[in-house]
Design an enzyme around this catalytic site. Structure first.
Site, PDB file in Angstrom:
ATOM      1  N   ASN A 241      71.430 115.393 -14.944  1.00  0.00           N
ATOM      2  CA  ASN A 241      72.205 114.973 -16.119  1.00  0.00           C
ATOM      3  C   ASN A 241      71.285 114.251 -17.087  1.00  0.00           C
ATOM      4  O   ASN A 241      70.100 114.080 -16.822  1.00  0.00           O
ATOM      5  CB  ASN A 241      73.408 114.122 -15.686  1.00  0.00           C
ATOM      6  CG  ASN A 241      72.992 112.848 -14.996  1.00  0.00           C
ATOM      7  OD1 ASN A 241      72.376 111.980 -15.602  1.00  0.00           O
ATOM      8  ND2 ASN A 241      73.301 112.736 -13.699  1.00  0.00           N
TER       9      ASN A 241
ATOM     10  N   ASP B  25      78.103 114.178  -9.106  1.00  0.00           N
ATOM     11  CA  ASP B  25      79.320 114.245  -8.279  1.00  0.00           C
ATOM     12  C   ASP B  25      79.261 115.380  -7.262  1.00  0.00           C
ATOM     13  O   ASP B  25      79.958 115.351  -6.256  1.00  0.00           O
ATOM     14  CB  ASP B  25      80.547 114.424  -9.181  1.00  0.00           C
ATOM     15  CG  ASP B  25      80.855 113.142  -9.947  1.00  0.00           C
ATOM     16  OD1 ASP B  25      80.690 112.055  -9.364  1.00  0.00           O
ATOM     17  OD2 ASP B  25      81.230 113.223 -11.138  1.00  0.00           O
TER      18      ASP B  25
ATOM     19  N   LYS C  15      62.424 130.407  -4.320  1.00  0.00           N
ATOM     20  CA  LYS C  15      63.006 130.548  -5.656  1.00  0.00           C
ATOM     21  C   LYS C  15      64.027 131.691  -5.669  1.00  0.00           C
ATOM     22  O   LYS C  15      63.723 132.798  -5.208  1.00  0.00           O
ATOM     23  CB  LYS C  15      61.881 130.834  -6.655  1.00  0.00           C
ATOM     24  CG  LYS C  15      62.359 130.916  -8.077  1.00  0.00           C
ATOM     25  CD  LYS C  15      61.213 131.246  -9.014  1.00  0.00           C
ATOM     26  CE  LYS C  15      61.761 131.549 -10.391  1.00  0.00           C
ATOM     27  NZ  LYS C  15      60.747 132.126 -11.268  1.00  0.00           N
TER      28      LYS C  15
ATOM     29  N   ASP D 143      80.656 109.038  -2.714  1.00  0.00           N
ATOM     30  CA  ASP D 143      80.752 108.070  -3.810  1.00  0.00           C
ATOM     31  C   ASP D 143      80.145 106.747  -3.336  1.00  0.00           C
ATOM     32  O   ASP D 143      80.665 106.108  -2.417  1.00  0.00           O
ATOM     33  CB  ASP D 143      82.209 107.872  -4.228  1.00  0.00           C
ATOM     34  CG  ASP D 143      82.293 107.098  -5.535  1.00  0.00           C
ATOM     35  OD1 ASP D 143      82.726 107.693  -6.530  1.00  0.00           O
ATOM     36  OD2 ASP D 143      81.887 105.912  -5.558  1.00  0.00           O
ATOM     37  N   ILE D 144      79.038 106.378  -3.948  1.00  0.00           N
ATOM     38  CA  ILE D 144      78.276 105.200  -3.477  1.00  0.00           C
ATOM     39  C   ILE D 144      79.110 103.931  -3.639  1.00  0.00           C
ATOM     40  O   ILE D 144      79.218 103.110  -2.716  1.00  0.00           O
ATOM     41  CB  ILE D 144      76.943 105.087  -4.244  1.00  0.00           C
ATOM     42  CG1 ILE D 144      76.104 106.338  -4.023  1.00  0.00           C
ATOM     43  CG2 ILE D 144      76.183 103.833  -3.813  1.00  0.00           C
ATOM     44  CD1 ILE D 144      74.873 106.453  -4.892  1.00  0.00           C
TER      45      ILE D 144
ATOM     46  N   LYS E 194      89.088 103.954 -12.617  1.00  0.00           N
ATOM     47  CA  LYS E 194      87.935 103.858 -11.694  1.00  0.00           C
ATOM     48  C   LYS E 194      87.822 102.456 -11.121  1.00  0.00           C
ATOM     49  O   LYS E 194      87.428 102.290  -9.961  1.00  0.00           O
ATOM     50  CB  LYS E 194      86.641 104.236 -12.431  1.00  0.00           C
ATOM     51  CG  LYS E 194      86.509 105.733 -12.644  1.00  0.00           C
ATOM     52  CD  LYS E 194      85.274 106.136 -13.409  1.00  0.00           C
ATOM     53  CE  LYS E 194      85.301 107.652 -13.627  1.00  0.00           C
ATOM     54  NZ  LYS E 194      84.296 108.134 -14.553  1.00  0.00           N
TER      55      LYS E 194
ATOM     56  N   LYS F 268      88.011 102.832  -7.160  1.00  0.00           N
ATOM     57  CA  LYS F 268      86.763 102.589  -6.425  1.00  0.00           C
ATOM     58  C   LYS F 268      86.704 101.169  -5.858  1.00  0.00           C
ATOM     59  O   LYS F 268      85.712 100.791  -5.241  1.00  0.00           O
ATOM     60  CB  LYS F 268      85.564 102.837  -7.341  1.00  0.00           C
ATOM     61  CG  LYS F 268      85.477 104.274  -7.859  1.00  0.00           C
ATOM     62  CD  LYS F 268      84.118 104.590  -8.452  1.00  0.00           C
ATOM     63  CE  LYS F 268      84.099 105.989  -9.049  1.00  0.00           C
ATOM     64  NZ  LYS F 268      82.807 106.655  -8.935  1.00  0.00           N
TER      65      LYS F 268
HETATM   66  O1  PMT Z   1      70.458 106.065 -18.484  1.00  0.00           O
HETATM   67  P1  PMT Z   1      70.768 106.014 -19.963  1.00  0.00           P
HETATM   68  O2  PMT Z   1      70.216 107.191 -20.697  1.00  0.00           O
HETATM   69  O3  PMT Z   1      70.388 104.705 -20.595  1.00  0.00           O
HETATM   70  O4  PMT Z   1      72.352 106.143 -20.115  1.00  0.00           O
HETATM   71  C1  PMT Z   1      73.182 105.134 -19.662  1.00  0.00           C
HETATM   72  C2  PMT Z   1      74.440 105.671 -18.925  1.00  0.00           C
HETATM   73  C3  PMT Z   1      75.338 106.360 -19.945  1.00  0.00           C
HETATM   74  C4  PMT Z   1      74.020 106.634 -17.837  1.00  0.00           C
HETATM   75  C5  PMT Z   1      75.127 104.407 -18.296  1.00  0.00           C
HETATM   76  O5  PMT Z   1      75.518 103.540 -19.324  1.00  0.00           O
HETATM   77  C6  PMT Z   1      76.364 104.830 -17.496  1.00  0.00           C
HETATM   78  O6  PMT Z   1      77.462 104.989 -17.995  1.00  0.00           O
HETATM   79  N1  PMT Z   1      76.165 105.012 -16.163  1.00  0.00           N
HETATM   80  C7  PMT Z   1      77.204 105.530 -15.243  1.00  0.00           C
HETATM   81  C8  PMT Z   1      77.316 107.013 -15.426  1.00  0.00           C
HETATM   82  C9  PMT Z   1      78.311 107.643 -14.484  1.00  0.00           C
HETATM   83  O7  PMT Z   1      77.941 108.307 -13.576  1.00  0.00           O
HETATM   84  O8  PMT Z   1      79.546 107.334 -14.705  1.00  0.00           O
HETATM   85  P2  PMT Z   1      80.800 107.923 -13.856  1.00  0.00           P
HETATM   86  O9  PMT Z   1      81.963 107.535 -14.682  1.00  0.00           O
HETATM   87  O10 PMT Z   1      80.622 109.339 -13.518  1.00  0.00           O
HETATM   88  O11 PMT Z   1      80.741 107.093 -12.506  1.00  0.00           O
HETATM   89  C10 PMT Z   1      81.440 105.854 -12.358  1.00  0.00           C
HETATM   90  C11 PMT Z   1      80.686 104.910 -11.485  1.00  0.00           C
HETATM   91  O12 PMT Z   1      80.626 105.433 -10.163  1.00  0.00           O
HETATM   92  C12 PMT Z   1      79.250 104.647 -11.902  1.00  0.00           C
HETATM   93  O13 PMT Z   1      78.971 103.271 -11.724  1.00  0.00           O
HETATM   94  C13 PMT Z   1      78.435 105.493 -10.929  1.00  0.00           C
HETATM   95  O14 PMT Z   1      77.145 104.897 -10.661  1.00  0.00           O
HETATM   96  C14 PMT Z   1      79.306 105.459  -9.700  1.00  0.00           C
HETATM   97  N2  PMT Z   1      79.198 106.652  -8.831  1.00  0.00           N
HETATM   98  C15 PMT Z   1      79.461 107.887  -9.310  1.00  0.00           C
HETATM   99  C16 PMT Z   1      79.378 108.981  -8.476  1.00  0.00           C
HETATM  100  C17 PMT Z   1      79.009 108.782  -7.136  1.00  0.00           C
HETATM  101  N3  PMT Z   1      78.895 109.795  -6.303  1.00  0.00           N
HETATM  102  N4  PMT Z   1      78.747 107.545  -6.680  1.00  0.00           N
HETATM  103  C18 PMT Z   1      78.854 106.469  -7.506  1.00  0.00           C
HETATM  104  O15 PMT Z   1      78.622 105.331  -7.077  1.00  0.00           O
END
Ligand code: PMT
Length: 401
Positions: A209, A279, A289, A307-308, A338, A342
């Site tokens: 991403n 995700d 390949k 999900d961490i 969330k 979470k």
């Molecule tokens: O890195 P930059 O270019 O500076 O950009 C910053 C950012 C936009 C990446 C940052 O500000 C941000 O929003 N980070 C979280 C991005 C994200 O994955 O959001 P989400 O809404 O999909 O996830 C929600 C939360 O769950 C996040 O804290 C994520 O770390 C956590 N998560 C998600 C999936 C997963 N499998 N495990 C998790 O812990």
């Protein structure tokens, strides 16, 4: 910045980085610290005890069996005297002996006999550093409450290039200063995740991403500046480790990030999940390949990643949890969802897409917690991270009160 009258026991084990520890003693004393040095036998092959004696202004001990030294200050007394123990350099050998609970020389005996927090500044060849036995020993020591400072990456005395260089004296000094506390997060252990994850499809392709890591790295820098001992778990990004960050763990996939975060969080007070964790991952990673099949669509089957944040929140003893929510629309609703789903203490929501959030130099956040919210208007990510850290510190104090 002061270490006035702080009592620091510096253990020096046998590595070439021992010469840097001479400078460290000077820098600690510049800030008013009392420093006593204990050396392993092999350390004395690199630097003479007389050098540390002159720099610390105190007798240097190299053996458990020094009757004169024991009469002046017995080893148990020395263990009680110390407010902090720092082993710098910490060789693979001393790390192994500490992890096993050995007491076969003065340093290991002191570590077992002292209630002072233990800090380790590893220094070794990059191949040794990467060895699973060394990493397993460090994981054991972290579980026992030790803090691992570094190592840094770069050119090594042996000519190799990679991780294993001992942190610089000023970085180690700052870590000790931070451990005694000043700033909003003084004395707290904070883990920050940053950047994207890459989920491999085959040896040359992956699902990733747009996260650059800038936001998470800014949060790590702000937390360190606020006095926290910061561990930064970074996805694949090309950013330098911010000043003051004690430890950086580089990972690639969501599964690797989960392992690193869970391990670091075993001792942490606060976790900030700024990483954009994938995700989903391909169910099968091709060993070779994948070849194009002309005229046919390719279907990729994906499995859900763990999900961490949710796995942390399910633990009985867990850190204060701060998540991020990256949304293109209906930001407030999804973020609040969330926060609940979470099991978080706070969530920082940002609108992403069209030059917002990802990759950019600035950002805007809305923070939500149970019973409150705060708007942090658009500004550069360093400023925003400092504001976020102030809110996290406030909410953390309320939660722990
Ligand atoms: O890195 P930059 O270019 O500076 O950009 C910053 C950012 C936009 C990446 C940052 O500000 C941000 O929003 N980070 C979280 C991005 C994200 O994955 O959001 P989400 O809404 O999909 O996830 C929600 C939360 O769950 C996040 O804290 C994520 O770390 C956590 N998560 C998600 C999936 C997963 N499998 N495990 C998790 O812990």
């Amino acid at each position: 910045m002061s270490l006035a009258h702080r009592r620091i026991l510096l253990g020096v084990s046998g590595g070439i980085a021992a010469y840097k520890s001479c400078e460290l003693v000077r820098r600690l004393r510049d800030l008013g610290a009392e420093v006593r040095v204990v050396m392993t036998g092999s350390a004395t092959h690199f630097v003479g005890a007389a050098t540390f004696q002159a720099l610390s202004g105190q007798p240097v001990r190299t053996s458990l069996w020094d009757e004169q030294a024991e009469a002046a200050m017995g080893h148990i007394e020395l263990a009680r005297w110390a407010e902090r123990i720092l082993i710098a350099p910490a060789t693979a050998d001393v790390i192994a002996r500490l992890a096993q609970g050995h007491a076969d020389d003065l340093i290991t005996t002191l570590c077992l006999a002292s209630a002072a927090p233990l800090y380790l500044a590893p220094a070794m060849n990059q191949q040794m550093w990467a060895h699973p036995a060394v990493q397993a020993n460090l994981a054991t020591l972290r579980r026992h409450g030790a803090t691992v400072l570094g190592p840094a990456a770069g050119e090594q005395a042996c000519g190799d290039v990679g991780s294993g260089r001992m942190l610089e004296p000023l970085e180690l000094r700052d870590a000790l200063v931070a451990s005694f506390g000043h700033g909003e997060l003084a004395g707290l252990k904070v883990v920050v995740s940053a950047g994207p994850t890459f989920e491999d499809i085959d040896p040359v392709r992956f699902i990733g991403n747009r996260s650059s890591g800038k936001m998470g790295f800014a949060v790590a820098a702000a937390a360190a500046a606020a006095g926290a001992q910061v561990t930064l778990v970074a996805g694949p990004v090309s950013l330098a480790t911010p000043q003051g960050v004690m430890q950086r763990i580089d990972v690639r996939s969501a599964a690797q990030m989960q392992v690193a975060v869970l391990e670091a969080c075993a001792q942490a007070d606060i976790y900030v999940g700024a990483a954009a964790v994938g995700d989903y991952r391909p169910v099968c990673v091709a060993g070779q390949k994948l070849k194009k099949q002309a005229g046919a669509d390719l279907v990729l089957q994906l499995a859900e990643n763990p999900d961490i944040l949710a796995s942390l929140s399910a633990q009985s003893k867990r850190p204060f949890l701060v998540g991020f929510a990256a949304e293109t629309h209906d930001v407030a609703n999804y973020a609040r969802g969330k926060l609940e789903r979470k099991g978080l203490d706070m969530i920082a929501a940002n609108q992403v897409g069209e030059g917002l959030g990802f990759e950019t130099a600035d950002n805007a956040l809305t923070l939500y917690w149970h019973g409150g919210e705060a708007e942090l208007p658009r500004t550069d990510k360093a400023t925003l991270a400092r504001q976020l850290v102030t809110h996290v510190a406030e909410r953390y104090k309320v939660a722990r009160a």
